[in-house]
Structure formats: structure tokens, C-alpha cells
Design a protein around this motif. Structure first.
Motif, PDB file in Angstrom:
ATOM      1  N   LEU A 128      41.109  39.008  46.856  1.00 47.24           N
ATOM      2  CA  LEU A 128      42.588  39.716  46.432  1.00 47.24           C
ATOM      3  C   LEU A 128      42.100  41.102  45.002  1.00 47.24           C
ATOM      4  O   LEU A 128      42.823  41.776  45.178  1.00 47.24           O
ATOM      5  N   ALA A 129      41.331  40.590  44.631  1.00 46.33           N
ATOM      6  CA  ALA A 129      40.789  41.929  43.330  1.00 46.33           C
ATOM      7  C   ALA A 129      40.399  43.394  44.024  1.00 46.33           C
ATOM      8  O   ALA A 129      41.119  43.942  43.834  1.00 46.33           O
ATOM      9  N   ALA A 130      39.935  42.577  45.582  1.00 46.61           N
ATOM     10  CA  ALA A 130      39.773  44.054  46.319  1.00 46.61           C
ATOM     11  C   ALA A 130      40.243  44.918  46.868  1.00 46.61           C
ATOM     12  O   ALA A 130      41.343  45.592  46.372  1.00 46.61           O
ATOM     13  N   GLY A 131      41.410  43.725  46.770  1.00 48.52           N
ATOM     14  CA  GLY A 131      42.830  44.326  47.827  1.00 48.52           C
ATOM     15  C   GLY A 131      44.345  45.295  46.988  1.00 48.52           C
ATOM     16  O   GLY A 131      44.859  46.060  47.014  1.00 48.52           O
ATOM     17  N   ALA A 132      44.260  44.711  45.545  1.00 48.70           N
ATOM     18  CA  ALA A 132      44.597  45.021  44.261  1.00 48.70           C
ATOM     19  C   ALA A 132      44.333  46.325  44.218  1.00 48.70           C
ATOM     20  O   ALA A 132      44.873  47.359  44.124  1.00 48.70           O
ATOM     21  N   ALA A 133      42.209  46.630  43.879  1.00 50.95           N
ATOM     22  CA  ALA A 133      42.606  47.614  43.944  1.00 50.95           C
ATOM     23  C   ALA A 133      42.546  48.924  44.791  1.00 50.95           C
ATOM     24  O   ALA A 133      43.090  49.937  44.409  1.00 50.95           O
TER      25      ALA A 133
ATOM     26  N   THR B  80      40.938  48.043  37.963  1.00 54.04           N
ATOM     27  CA  THR B  80      41.919  46.942  38.242  1.00 54.04           C
ATOM     28  C   THR B  80      41.308  46.046  37.967  1.00 54.04           C
ATOM     29  O   THR B  80      42.303  45.024  36.628  1.00 54.04           O
ATOM     30  N   VAL B  81      40.167  44.872  37.595  1.00 51.98           N
ATOM     31  CA  VAL B  81      40.139  44.428  37.071  1.00 51.98           C
ATOM     32  C   VAL B  81      40.357  44.646  35.601  1.00 51.98           C
ATOM     33  O   VAL B  81      40.983  43.224  34.958  1.00 51.98           O
ATOM     34  N   ALA B  82      40.331  45.473  34.970  1.00 53.09           N
ATOM     35  CA  ALA B  82      40.486  45.770  33.601  1.00 53.09           C
ATOM     36  C   ALA B  82      41.848  45.383  33.211  1.00 53.09           C
ATOM     37  O   ALA B  82      41.734  45.408  32.271  1.00 53.09           O
ATOM     38  N   ALA B  83      43.214  46.587  34.087  1.00 42.44           N
ATOM     39  CA  ALA B  83      43.877  46.458  33.168  1.00 42.44           C
ATOM     40  C   ALA B  83      44.521  45.389  34.313  1.00 42.44           C
ATOM     41  O   ALA B  83      45.385  44.506  32.978  1.00 42.44           O
TER      42      ALA B  83
ATOM     43  N   ALA C  13      34.650  45.579  32.021  1.00 39.26           N
ATOM     44  CA  ALA C  13      35.506  46.258  33.720  1.00 39.26           C
ATOM     45  C   ALA C  13      35.374  47.745  32.314  1.00 39.26           C
ATOM     46  O   ALA C  13      35.235  48.307  33.461  1.00 39.26           O
ATOM     47  N   SER C  14      35.892  47.560  31.526  1.00 42.99           N
ATOM     48  CA  SER C  14      36.405  49.064  30.872  1.00 42.99           C
ATOM     49  C   SER C  14      35.383  49.666  30.871  1.00 42.99           C
ATOM     50  O   SER C  14      35.330  50.860  30.947  1.00 42.99           O
ATOM     51  N   ALA C  15      34.233  49.141  30.353  1.00 36.68           N
ATOM     52  CA  ALA C  15      33.377  50.038  29.818  1.00 36.68           C
ATOM     53  C   ALA C  15      32.575  50.607  31.252  1.00 36.68           C
ATOM     54  O   ALA C  15      32.091  52.049  31.273  1.00 36.68           O
ATOM     55  N   LEU C  16      32.336  50.792  32.073  1.00 37.93           N
ATOM     56  CA  LEU C  16      32.331  50.054  33.368  1.00 37.93           C
ATOM     57  C   LEU C  16      33.095  50.945  34.574  1.00 37.93           C
ATOM     58  O   LEU C  16      32.727  52.020  35.091  1.00 37.93           O
TER      59      LEU C  16
END
Length: 74
Positions: free
Chosen positions: A11-16, A26-29, A57-60
């Protein structure tokens, strides 16, 4: 718990992919929006709103962005 992890990652990868952002962005947001109360994440994805996850996630995402800019100028 572990058997539900793969669909959540999907789901996270699909959202990205759908948003046009990198996965880290996307994870950070998603995590930040959940922390601010602007978005309600599904039960299994609430871990994305933990402060260490949002910061990492923001740093990466920033590192990936800077590396992409450097690669474009080479």
C-alpha cells in the motif's frame, strides 16, 4: 502481525507510485499528515506517524533528492 506487513508495504509503495514521489517522501508525508491530524492512516500503517520514522524518512528523502541532483549534473 508479520503476515499483514507485506500488504501494508504494498500500500505504501502503491501510494508512492500513484503520487509521483519517491517512497521515502511518501512515507514522510503520510506520517506527518497523520501526526497533524489531516489524514487518518489505516490501523497497520499508524507506525508511519512515529516521530523517528518521520525523521528518518525525511532525511532519506533529502539524501536521495541531493544525490539525484548531483547525478544529473555529472
Amino acid at each position: 502481525m508479520l503476515e499483514n506487513l507485506l500488504p501494508q508495504i504494498g500500500l505504501a509503495a502503491g501510494a508512492a507510485t500513484a503520487s509521483g514521489l519517491r517512497l521515502y517522501g511518501t512515507v514522510a508525508a503520510l506520517g506527518l499528515l497523520h501526526r497533524l491530524g489531516a489524514l487518518q492512516l489505516p490501523h497497520g500503517l499508524e507506525v508511519l506517524s512515529e516521530l523517528p520514522i518521520v525523521i528518518l524518512a525525511s532525511a532519506l528523502y533529502v539524501i536521495e533528492f541531493v544525490a539525484e541532483i548531483g547525478r544529473a549534473h555529472v
